[in-house]
Design a protein around this motif. Structure first.
Motif, PDB file in Angstrom:
ATOM      1  N   TRP A  75       0.661  -1.376   0.094  1.00  0.00           N
ATOM      2  CA  TRP A  75       0.332  -0.565   0.201  1.00  0.00           C
ATOM      3  C   TRP A  75       1.030   1.184  -0.175  1.00  0.00           C
ATOM      4  CZ3 TRP A  75      -4.852  -0.519  -0.196  1.00  0.00           C
ATOM      5  CH2 TRP A  75      -5.724  -1.856  -0.401  1.00  0.00           C
ATOM      6  N   LEU A  76       2.338   1.006   0.055  1.00  0.00           N
ATOM      7  CA  LEU A  76       2.904   2.266   0.326  1.00  0.00           C
ATOM      8  C   LEU A  76       2.423   2.815  -0.862  1.00  0.00           C
ATOM      9  CD1 LEU A  76       6.096   0.621   2.661  1.00  0.00           C
ATOM     10  CD2 LEU A  76       4.657   2.783   2.953  1.00  0.00           C
ATOM     11  N   PRO A  77       2.723   2.653  -2.361  1.00  0.00           N
ATOM     12  CA  PRO A  77       2.432   3.631  -3.198  1.00  0.00           C
ATOM     13  C   PRO A  77       1.809   4.601  -3.024  1.00  0.00           C
ATOM     14  CG  PRO A  77       2.919   1.563  -4.299  1.00  0.00           C
ATOM     15  CD  PRO A  77       2.926   0.902  -2.730  1.00  0.00           C
ATOM     16  N   LEU A  78       0.698   4.481  -2.332  1.00  0.00           N
ATOM     17  CA  LEU A  78      -0.713   5.512  -2.129  1.00  0.00           C
ATOM     18  C   LEU A  78      -0.092   6.435  -1.076  1.00  0.00           C
ATOM     19  CD1 LEU A  78      -3.377   2.600  -2.337  1.00  0.00           C
ATOM     20  CD2 LEU A  78      -2.751   4.097  -4.281  1.00  0.00           C
ATOM     21  N   ALA A 113      10.853  -4.481  -1.868  1.00  0.00           N
ATOM     22  CA  ALA A 113      12.024  -3.615  -2.407  1.00  0.00           C
ATOM     23  C   ALA A 113      10.797  -2.442  -2.723  1.00  0.00           C
ATOM     24  CB  ALA A 113      11.605  -4.282  -3.698  1.00  0.00           C
ATOM     25  N   LEU A 114       9.263  -3.271  -2.251  1.00  0.00           N
ATOM     26  CA  LEU A 114       8.458  -1.898  -2.102  1.00  0.00           C
ATOM     27  C   LEU A 114       8.318  -0.877  -0.609  1.00  0.00           C
ATOM     28  CD1 LEU A 114       4.589  -3.959  -2.535  1.00  0.00           C
ATOM     29  CD2 LEU A 114       6.114  -1.717  -3.380  1.00  0.00           C
ATOM     30  N   HIS A 150       0.885   3.951   9.123  1.00  0.00           N
ATOM     31  CA  HIS A 150       0.355   2.719   9.432  1.00  0.00           C
ATOM     32  C   HIS A 150       1.109   1.005   8.877  1.00  0.00           C
ATOM     33  CE1 HIS A 150      -3.136   4.278  11.084  1.00  0.00           C
ATOM     34  NE2 HIS A 150      -3.783   5.033   9.536  1.00  0.00           N
ATOM     35  N   VAL A 151       1.907   1.506   7.738  1.00  0.00           N
ATOM     36  CA  VAL A 151       2.695  -0.341   7.087  1.00  0.00           C
ATOM     37  C   VAL A 151       3.613  -0.206   7.929  1.00  0.00           C
ATOM     38  CG1 VAL A 151       4.561   0.139   5.092  1.00  0.00           C
ATOM     39  CG2 VAL A 151       2.018   1.172   4.411  1.00  0.00           C
ATOM     40  N   ARG A 152       4.637   1.128   8.328  1.00  0.00           N
ATOM     41  CA  ARG A 152       5.731   0.890   9.962  1.00  0.00           C
ATOM     42  C   ARG A 152       5.061   0.613  11.355  1.00  0.00           C
ATOM     43  NH1 ARG A 152      10.620   2.195  10.409  1.00  0.00           N
ATOM     44  NH2 ARG A 152      11.192   2.235  12.628  1.00  0.00           N
ATOM     45  N   ALA A 153       4.085   0.424  11.294  1.00  0.00           N
ATOM     46  CA  ALA A 153       3.281  -0.106  12.461  1.00  0.00           C
ATOM     47  C   ALA A 153       2.262  -1.725  12.336  1.00  0.00           C
ATOM     48  CB  ALA A 153       1.479   0.801  13.005  1.00  0.00           C
TER      49      ALA A 153
END
Length: 487
Positions: free
Chosen positions: A446-449, A481-482, A459-462
């Motif tokens: 979801w990081l590209p968003l 890689a993402l 949130h990704v890091r959590a």
């Protein structure tokens, strides 16, 4: 291969370490090399993710060594094509693609008559098609019983009173058609026009060899992407790789073209790929799941950018419209289904009484499936959104509001905080079951968003684990890689 990241955030540095830790920990069919064939689908759903990961690392760091490693993988993948290996698919064709079998395709066996001539072709759809056997036992008055068993099947499928007589009301293909159940997935074709007796015995079913469009899209995507990267930023690609790019582009185009017969559009211009009615797969005659035709869509985007071919451009746009029109936005949050809402699987179908009219030779009927997209397959969906949006000269399809709504899917529907832990759910619907540990490891997708929601990265890091749960897989390389690319 040890390559340090060039600057960036802490999450970026963690992504670089994550990427290399996974690549160095891959074993067996997952890596470090490439399987000699794609019959188990490992290249299509494993190696392809690794290649995408190396492409992103080359793009993010600018270090040519990533392109060199990517080219090594590509060369091995190209050696695994059907035409290079001299392998034929279920139609007897040897093409520049990567056919698969096993759990992905229908199994079949030809039951002979008493003289050894082909009499009855029995097919069984996945899942649970491992080690399938078809047993024929004689009955009375030239009738016989047919039983299907397999190591992955809890219950045997049995029909008795069958006949090879084309004029008999209980002729085998008709009786099996009437006995068809979605769970068993057994159908048959009568191969004789004369009344014969069956040869009793036990016969082993074999999976068909089929080139699946989704896997072709997954494999061809990093090939076309490397060519695009080399043209847009030539310094990121090693000189030794530049000399191979024409071959890589030809390979990607040829692979995509092999699926032209499966291309389709709706009356209002939405594009998709489908399985043909006589294709030996579980959903013959139906449209691919959204994520699977988006896998081809991503490759079409890259090819459109590199070749400027109008057909590639229009097909990429048509696929984009399919995704856009399936985004249901409520209170600024998007949801979308796993199967396209305009397709046969989403609506389901019933047997017509005639295999020729059912639209599928392998599934006379199927119950509607309207489940939301799951978070693992959403990796492909999100990347398609990102690459389509970021590619100039493509027809505009996704507005900023739509992109924000999909970003809100993650922050509102996918992420949940429970018992002092932040976790992701299984799907994008907002009411799904908790995600597995492996699904937590895919959160980087979801990081590209992040450009449409400033809290995505937090949130990704959590959620993001230090390393994915074993066994390590190709998709784990991609997720590392993402992190490195989009942090």
């Amino acid at each position: 291969m040890k390559v340090a990241g060039r600057g960036g955030s802490r999450l970026h540095r963690e992504g670089v370490r994550y990427f290399h830790a996974v690549e160095e920990g891959l074993t067996g069919v997952s890596g470090p090399g490439v399987p000699a064939d794609n019959e188990a689908g490992v290249i299509g759903w494993g190696t392809s993710w690794r290649m995408q990961g190396y492409l992103m690392m080359a793009e993010r760091t600018g270090d040519p060594r990533y392109s060199e490693r990517l080219a090594e993988l590509i060369d091995q993948v190209l050696d695994a094509r059907d035409d290079v290996r001299g392998i034929e698919d279920h139609r007897g064709r040897s093409r520049p693609v990567w056919s698969t079998a096993g759990k992905f395709t229908a199994c079949s066996v030809t039951v002979p008559d008493s003289e050894g001539r082909p009499a009855l072709d029995v097919s069984i759809c996945p899942p649970h098609t491992r080690n399938l056997q078809v047993t024929v036992e004689p009955g009375t008055e030239d009738r016989f019983t047919l039983t299907v068993t397999g190591s992955a099947r809890k219950h045997a499928f049995t029909v008795d009173g069958l006949s090879l007589d084309p004029e008999c009301a209980d002729r085998a293909d008709r009786a099996l058609y009437e006995a068809y159940r979605q769970r068993s997935g057994v159908t048959a074709r009568l191969l004789t026009t004369a009344h014969r007796q069956v040869r009793a015995g036990t016969y082993t079913a074999r999976p068909a060899m089929v080139a699946l469009a989704a896997q072709t899209g997954m494999i061809a995507y990093p090939l076309a992407g490397l060519v695009r990267l080399a043209r847009e930023r030539p310094d990121t690609v090693a000189p030794s790789v530049h000399t191979r790019l024409d071959g890589y582009l030809d390979a990607a185009v040829s692979a995509v073209r092999a699926h032209d017969e499966q291309w389709g559009t709706t009356s209002d211009g939405r594009g998709f790929y489908r399985w043909l009615p006589d294709e030996p797969v579980s959903f013959a005659g139906a449209e691919l799941p959204t994520n699977e035709f988006l896998a081809m869509g991503r490759t079409l985007v890259q090819l459109a950018a590199v070749t400027r071919d109008e057909e590639f451009t229009q097909r990429a746009a048509a696929i984009a419209r399919s995704l856009r029109d399936d985004l249901t936005v409520t209170n600024g949050v998007a949801t979308w289904p796993y199967w396209p809402s305009f397709g046969r699987v989403y609506t389901g179908w019933s047997a017509t009484g005639s295999p020729a009219d059912d639209g599928s030779l392998y599934r006379p009927s199927y119950a509607a499936v309207t489940v939301p997209e799951d978070v693992t397959h959403a990796l492909i969906d999100i990347d398609f959104l990102r690459i389509y949006h970021d590619t100039p000269a493509l027809p505009p399809v996704f507005t900023a509001d739509r992109m924000r709504a999909v970003a809100a899917t993650f922050t509102s529907h996918v992420v949940r905080r429970r018992r002092l832990r932040t976790r992701v759910l299984h799907d994008v619907g907002g009411d799904g079951r908790p995600g597995t540990d492996r699904e937590q490891a895919h959160v980087a997708g979801w990081l590209p968003l992040h450009q449409w929601s400033p809290v995505v990265a937090r949130h990704v890091r959590a959620v993001q684990p230090t390393l994915p749960p074993p066994p390590l897989m190709g998709v784990d390389t991609y997720c590392g890689a993402l992190l490195a690319r989009w942090a």
